[in-house]
Motif scaffolding. Structure first.
Motif: not given
Lengths: 216, 548
Positions: B241-245, B44-52
């Protein structure tokens, strides 16, 4: 007697088509002398040279130095040098580290090694080339490095296997004289293999002819 | 017509031919790949904390360390066996050597699922080496990777070693070096670039050995790829899964960069001149030859023997019961269809994938035959799937193509399976076809033109006859790769329409000796199918054939 003595030496190659490359050759080289081995390609002169130095297996016969039998002595303990037709410089080492290779194997300290390498560079006319990569050298310079590398550990005998044949004619004539002078200056006993009679005359004090595995 | 107009028309023609393979890759590779990237970074927006949060999750850290650790073990093991093996099989010459080389390359053509199943048969509790307790340990997995990759080291290092001038080591000997010193100071430095290049390729294969880790790792050992699989199939967390990819993508890019660097060095050191540096083996070589061949032989024979033995071993003694069971319908909870039906599914999808990949590959090879900037761009684009783990391709397709595309309803469509397999096979097909296509002298084509052949007839009468055999080879390769493909297929194959590899995986995971036994029998069937396709297509290899 002093120097090299080869008696009744035979070299055979096995495989599907066995060949007798050297067939019962005997020869003497007196200490300090340079002898040329002249013959057409395929006459066995390179095999004879390889056998004397120790990189080619001997089928029968004996090689002695100053009366000591060295036939069974492994190549690295014979202290016979060999200059290859194409130099066989080590591509991953600089000029200085190529020339210093034999001294490294002797375990000579670094300072003494450096000094000897400088001396050799001067002898072959390549002062200041020590840090160059061997891949950047011309054909003539490569053979000078190969000669310096073989002379550096002070071999009691130096074998040269067509050392100039990979060079062009003009350079060959000039280098033949130079090699003779370098060998004289170093005072080394030497055997030169060549297929060029004039080169043999320039470099050697005595010329032996070889044909089909035998001296003629 | 002015020259520049004719030039630009030819340009247009070139790109319009290139459009077909590019459209295929766009839909089935680049779009899914971009979806993975977006999904990993965007919520829903650039979500760097979620990725991290996913990156620093202990599970992720563990998976990264396991991926690197297993790949390191597998690479070191392959080198330890492959380097002496390269000497024995390539530097020395002896009778029967060609046959042994051929046998040594067999593991590499086996599908990963077969290798994993064979090692499970070997180290499992009832296996011949079950007493070691190595089942579901890193040691067994690393050994399976060594089994798979030693042939890569043999080929790369052996090729270089066979062409090294032995007189360079002789030169060292005349300067006072003993055998060992001549090897460490002269021969080894000359081999280092080839060893580095082989190591990076093997490391890449080990880091993307999804099927082996998924089957042999149990619940405790997870790499990035199996973690992606778990997130999708167990935790239903597509974001994670996408972050791991993305991490897996970065991992592979790092390895490829190292590999490119090693290759450049290899080319520089090898220089221009190569010689025949092989020598006939002598009696004294037996001291090395016998132990090396024994270890190689045991490593290759043991898992395959265990697989065959256990596929025949039933509770009532040895019989073909498990093979017979492949043709019957198992309980629905185990598999919705018979293994035979799964085999037919695999044959169908692999045939479609092979035709698609080879057809596109032929177009690409024809376009790449003439060098130039646009050819380099096309080449790079077509090769990109090679640099992306098949698991990431599968995940991307799952995330992207579960919808209606261009009026075609792809939701749960079995069409995704052959398309995924074609994406995986395409780079290898192109690598097989480009060298022979480039070897066709342009003057020969020009000769045909001067004799009155138009572009189409010139292609049909000159290029095609010369490309026909490499085409057959590529078709066979693509078919065999697709038959055994597991990484991408396991994400897009529908549960009610399994392929042979996904059916084997399902059977291995179900309790009961009956199911495991059927898995072993099915793995033998898959191995026989792929190996025979590979052998038949190898016969198509010509003198100008590509190097793989």
């Amino acid at each position: 007697m002093s120097g090299l003595q080869v008696s009744d030496l035979t070299v055979k190659y096995g495989g599907a088509h066995p060949v007798t490359a050297v067939d019962g050759v005997s020869l003497d080289v007196t200490a300090g002398e340079t002898v040329a081995l002249l013959g057409p390609s395929g006459c066995g002169k390179s095999s004879l040279l390889g056998a004397i130095v120790g990189i080619v297996d001997v089928a029968s016969g004996a090689i002695t130095w100053d009366g000591d039998d060295v036939t069974e002595v492994p190549v690295h303990r014979r202290n016979f040098g060999l200059v290859f037709q194409d130099g066989q410089l080590f591509p991953h080492r600089s000029v200085a580290r190529n020339i210093g290779f034999g001294l490294e194997m002797e375990g000579l300290p670094l300072d003494a090694r450096r000094e000897r390498v400088e001396e050799m560079l001067t002898l072959v006319g390549l002062e200041g080339y020590g840090s160059r990569a061997v891949t950047d050298l011309s054909g003539g310079q490569r053979q000078r490095v190969a000669l310096a590398r073989s002379l550096a550990p002070r071999p009691r005998l130096l074998a040269l296997d067509e050392p100039l044949s990979a060079l062009d004619a003009d350079l060959r004539g000039r280098l033949a004289v130079e090699v003779r002078d370098i060998l004289a200056a170093a005072g080394t006993t030497a055997i030169v293999v060549t297929h060029d009679p004039s080169e043999a005359d320039v470099m050697a004090s005595r010329v032996l002819r070889m044909e089909e595995g035998q001296l003629v | 017509m002015p020259v520049h107009a004719r030039h630009s028309r030819r340009h247009l023609l070139w790109w319009s031919v290139a459009a077909l393979p590019l459209a295929f890759l766009g839909i089935f590779f680049f779009w899914p790949l971009i979806t993975v990237l977006v999904r990993g970074l965007w919520d829903g927006g650039f979500d760097w904390p979620g990725t991290w949060a996913v990156v620093v999750d202990p599970r992720t850290v563990d998976a990264v360390l396991t991926t690197a650790g297993l790949a390191t073990l597998g690479t070191l093991g392959s080198l330890a066996l492959g380097i002496p093996g390269a000497y024995v099989l390539y530097r020395l010459r002896w009778r029967g050597q060609a046959t042994v080389r051929g046998i040594a390359s067999v593991p590499f053509v086996l599908p990963t699922i077969v290798v994993a199943t064979a090692f499970t048969a070997l180290f499992g509790r009832s296996g011949p080496l079950g007493f070691l307790g190595w089942d579901q340990t890193v040691w067994a997995i690393a050994l399976a990777m060594v089994f798979y990759n030693t042939s890569v080291v043999l080929r790369i290092v052996g090729g270089t070693w066979a062409a090294l001038d032995p007189r360079t080591a002789d030169a060292a000997r005349t300067l006072g070096a003993n055998r060992r010193q001549a090897f460490t100071h002269v021969t080894l430095p000359a081999l280092v670039p080839a060893i580095a290049s082989a190591a990076s390729v093997v490391f890449l294969f080990c880091a993307t050995a999804f099927g082996i880790v998924l089957v042999m790792g149990g619940t405790r050992i997870n790499t990035l790829e199996t973690e992606i699989w778990l997130q999708v199939n167990q935790f239903l967390d597509m974001r994670a899964a996408a972050v791991l990819a993305i991490l897996q993508l970065l991992f592979v890019i790092g390895i490829l960069a190292a590999s490119a660097w090693a290759r450049r060095r290899r080319e520089r050191v090898l220089g221009t001149r190569t010689v025949d540096g092989t020598r006939a083996a002598q009696r004294r070589d037996l001291a090395l030859t016998i132990p090396v061949l024994t270890v190689l032989g045991l490593l290759m024979a043991a898992p395959l023997f265990a697989l065959i033995e256990r596929s025949l071993r039933t509770p009532d003694g040895y019989s073909f019961d498990y093979y017979a069971a492949l043709f019957t319908d198992p309980p629905a909870a185990v598999l919705p269809v018979s293994v035979w039906q799964a085999t037919l599914n695999s044959l169908t999808t692999a045939a479609i994938a092979a035709v698609v990949a080879t057809g596109l590959g032929l177009i690409v090879a024809s376009l790449l035959a003439r060098r130039g900037r646009r050819a380099a761009v096309l080449d790079a684009l077509v090769m990109m799937p090679l640099g992306v783990s098949a698991v990431v391709v599968g995940l991307g397709m799952l995330l992207t193509l579960n919808r209606v595309v261009l009026g075609v309803d792809l939701r749960g469509s079995w069409w995704l399976v052959p398309m995924a397999q074609a994406v995986v096979a395409l780079p290898l097909v192109v690598r097989t076809l480009v060298p022979p296509a480039k070897a066709i002298d342009p003057r020969m084509k020009a000769a045909a033109r001067t004799l009155g052949a138009g572009p189409t007839r010139e292609w049909a009468t000159v290029e095609w006859p010369l490309l026909r055999r490499p085409f057959g080879l590529a078709l066979g390769f693509a078919f065999a790769i697709s038959m055994g493909e597991f990484g991408a297929t396991s994400f897009v194959a529908r549960p009610d329409r399994p392929t042979l590899p996904t059916a084997i995986y399902r059977l291995l995971g179900r309790p009961g000796p009956e199911n495991i036994g059927m898995a072993f029998a099915a793995a033998v069937l898959l191995a026989v199918l792929t190996a025979s396709v590979m052998m038949v297509s190898e016969r198509m290899r010509t003198q100008i054939g590509g190097d793989l």
